[in-house]
Enzyme design. Sequence first.
Site, PDB file in Angstrom:
ATOM      1  N   GLU A  52      14.081   1.464  46.853  1.00  0.00           N
ATOM      2  CA  GLU A  52      13.558   0.158  47.273  1.00  0.00           C
ATOM      3  C   GLU A  52      14.618  -0.705  47.957  1.00  0.00           C
ATOM      4  OE1 GLU A  52      10.946   1.344  43.722  1.00  0.00           O
ATOM      5  OE2 GLU A  52      13.113   1.364  44.167  1.00  0.00           O
ATOM      6  N   PHE A 114       4.713  -2.875  30.013  1.00  0.00           N
ATOM      7  CA  PHE A 114       5.418  -1.809  30.713  1.00  0.00           C
ATOM      8  C   PHE A 114       5.621  -2.187  32.180  1.00  0.00           C
ATOM      9  CE2 PHE A 114       5.198   2.187  33.239  1.00  0.00           C
ATOM     10  CZ  PHE A 114       6.413   2.723  32.826  1.00  0.00           C
ATOM     11  N   GLN A 115       6.860  -2.108  32.623  1.00  0.00           N
ATOM     12  CA  GLN A 115       7.267  -2.434  33.992  1.00  0.00           C
ATOM     13  C   GLN A 115       6.892  -3.865  34.398  1.00  0.00           C
ATOM     14  OE1 GLN A 115       6.039   0.801  36.679  1.00  0.00           O
ATOM     15  NE2 GLN A 115       8.009   1.789  36.285  1.00  0.00           N
ATOM     16  N   LYS A 164      -1.878  -7.089  39.477  1.00  0.00           N
ATOM     17  CA  LYS A 164      -2.658  -5.915  39.870  1.00  0.00           C
ATOM     18  C   LYS A 164      -4.160  -6.193  39.864  1.00  0.00           C
ATOM     19  CE  LYS A 164      -3.343  -0.990  39.196  1.00  0.00           C
ATOM     20  NZ  LYS A 164      -2.939   0.255  38.484  1.00  0.00           N
ATOM     21  N   MET A 468      39.175  -2.020  52.564  1.00  0.00           N
ATOM     22  CA  MET A 468      39.508  -3.443  52.568  1.00  0.00           C
ATOM     23  C   MET A 468      40.108  -3.880  51.241  1.00  0.00           C
ATOM     24  SD  MET A 468      39.713  -6.089  54.440  1.00  0.00           S
ATOM     25  CE  MET A 468      38.595  -6.096  55.832  1.00  0.00           C
TER      26      MET A 468
END
Length: 560
Positions: A52, A114-115, A164, A468
């Site tokens: 993602e 969940f999630q 959802k 760097m």
Amino acid sequence: MSKLTGAEIVIQCLREQGVDTVFGYPGGAILNIYDALYQHQDEITHILTSHEQGASHAADGYARATGKVGVCLATSGPGATNLVTGIATAYMDSVPVVAITCNVTNSLLGKDSFQEIDITGVTMPITKYNFIVKDVNKLAKVIRRAFTIAQTGRPGPVLVDITKDVTGATCDYEYQAPEEIVRQSDTITEEAMDRAVEMIRKAQKPFIFVGGGAVIANASDELRAFAHKIQAPVADSLMGKGAFDGTDELYTGMVGMHGTKTSNFGITEADLLIVVGARFSDRVTGNASKFAKNAKILQLDVDPAEINKNIRVDASIIGDVKVILRKLNARLDPVNHDEWIAHIERMKDMYPLRYDKRLLTGPYIVQAIDEVTDEDTIIVTEVGQHQMWAAQYYNYRKPRTLLTSGGLGTMGYGLGAAIGAKMGCKDRTVINIAGDGCFRMNMNEIATAVRYNIPVVEVIVNNHVLGMVRQWQTLFYGKRYSQTVLNDAVDFVKLAEAMGAKAYRVTQKDDFIPVLKEAISLNIPVLIDCQVSCDDKVFPMVSPGAPIADAFDDTDLKIN
């Protein structure tokens, strides 16, 4: 008017906004939207990234390259949180991105389901605005507002989180044309204009400092006319690259920690500094109390919050910088500053950028890319030494030809952004310049480029260290190289080939240009692993906290 599900409304709203490409990764909470997207795959192309974070960077790169809004999709929980770094990157650099996430159903919110994650709470500090939609009847209005907010005034990312059950619920939908985005001009006052014109007319040593706001405003033509009308040298920030032609006689290079001595010394000597769409980053100003200490400062910016935030200014004009410059050009007569320009030219001769031309080095690689490519090529970078060399040694002649994480400094940004840029500008060459440390962050997006045959060229300046950070350890930490050596057995050529890309390894200077030309001509995803010394440094440099007038390079170190 028709009755649609929330998921179908999302797709129709994207179509309203002219969205042709989205980047994302599906999951349980967002399945309804992906099912609706399946029905419209001929109208909206979806790029399934490997992660993602890659999707968020791709949306960012698409937006920077095209000037349009970039769109990314993710599911709830870890899908949404994986977007956070990309959203923050876009926020720091004022990039218009709309991130659409889905959450658990209304009945499960706040129950550690969940999630489940409060992604609007997480992203509140790093978005221009964000929404959670719990009512399907409000969905279309929210998505339309998100696109408007992302583009209006100073652009930025907007997140829309949708439960959802909303994506499955139905309501009436009616097409609505996108709201016209108008350049901000109502804040440009006559008093501010008069004050600016007076300051410019009185100046004997004017200097123009250009930031990313000039790129965002598409103000290049007005900026060029302005600089030549008042005969002032022009320096830019990392984000301002390409707003002013890097081959123009008035151009002096980047300013700040790794800016040219001409830009740093010139701004220090100037009696008027005109700042066009820049936010006075600490990497630009060095010691803020000593920045442009001999100059009056005139700041032009669309965001009033930037005025006097980091540097106190003597005057300002608030509004779209393209409009402001157009108005200034109409009021000003040509001015002659031949003596000042001659002095700047002498400094250019005295303080050129230098590197060892006998070897394969980062600066040579960038100069060679500049030699091989045309002015429409899009250069993307990761973050570190290679990023600074890309800023110093490539001549950007047009805006939106350098895409780089300037504000957040996000390692792993470039490859996803290059994929997004190529999807938005299919007829242009796109090259991502990376360090080996950055490539490790999101190298899995090579698989994405191969899956869709997105022909980006990945050039790795491979010095087997975190360059760097190691440079700072060399200069300021007594060469104690704590956790910056990457000299292991990882073979980037084999990795790229394993993911289906064409790959080359270059160890000699004379081999790079032929390989680069072949890589571009193949029109497929290609990786070029360039082996360089771990001791190459980015110069000039300003020590942290020092004034930019104290810029030094390797010759100064040898003297001292």
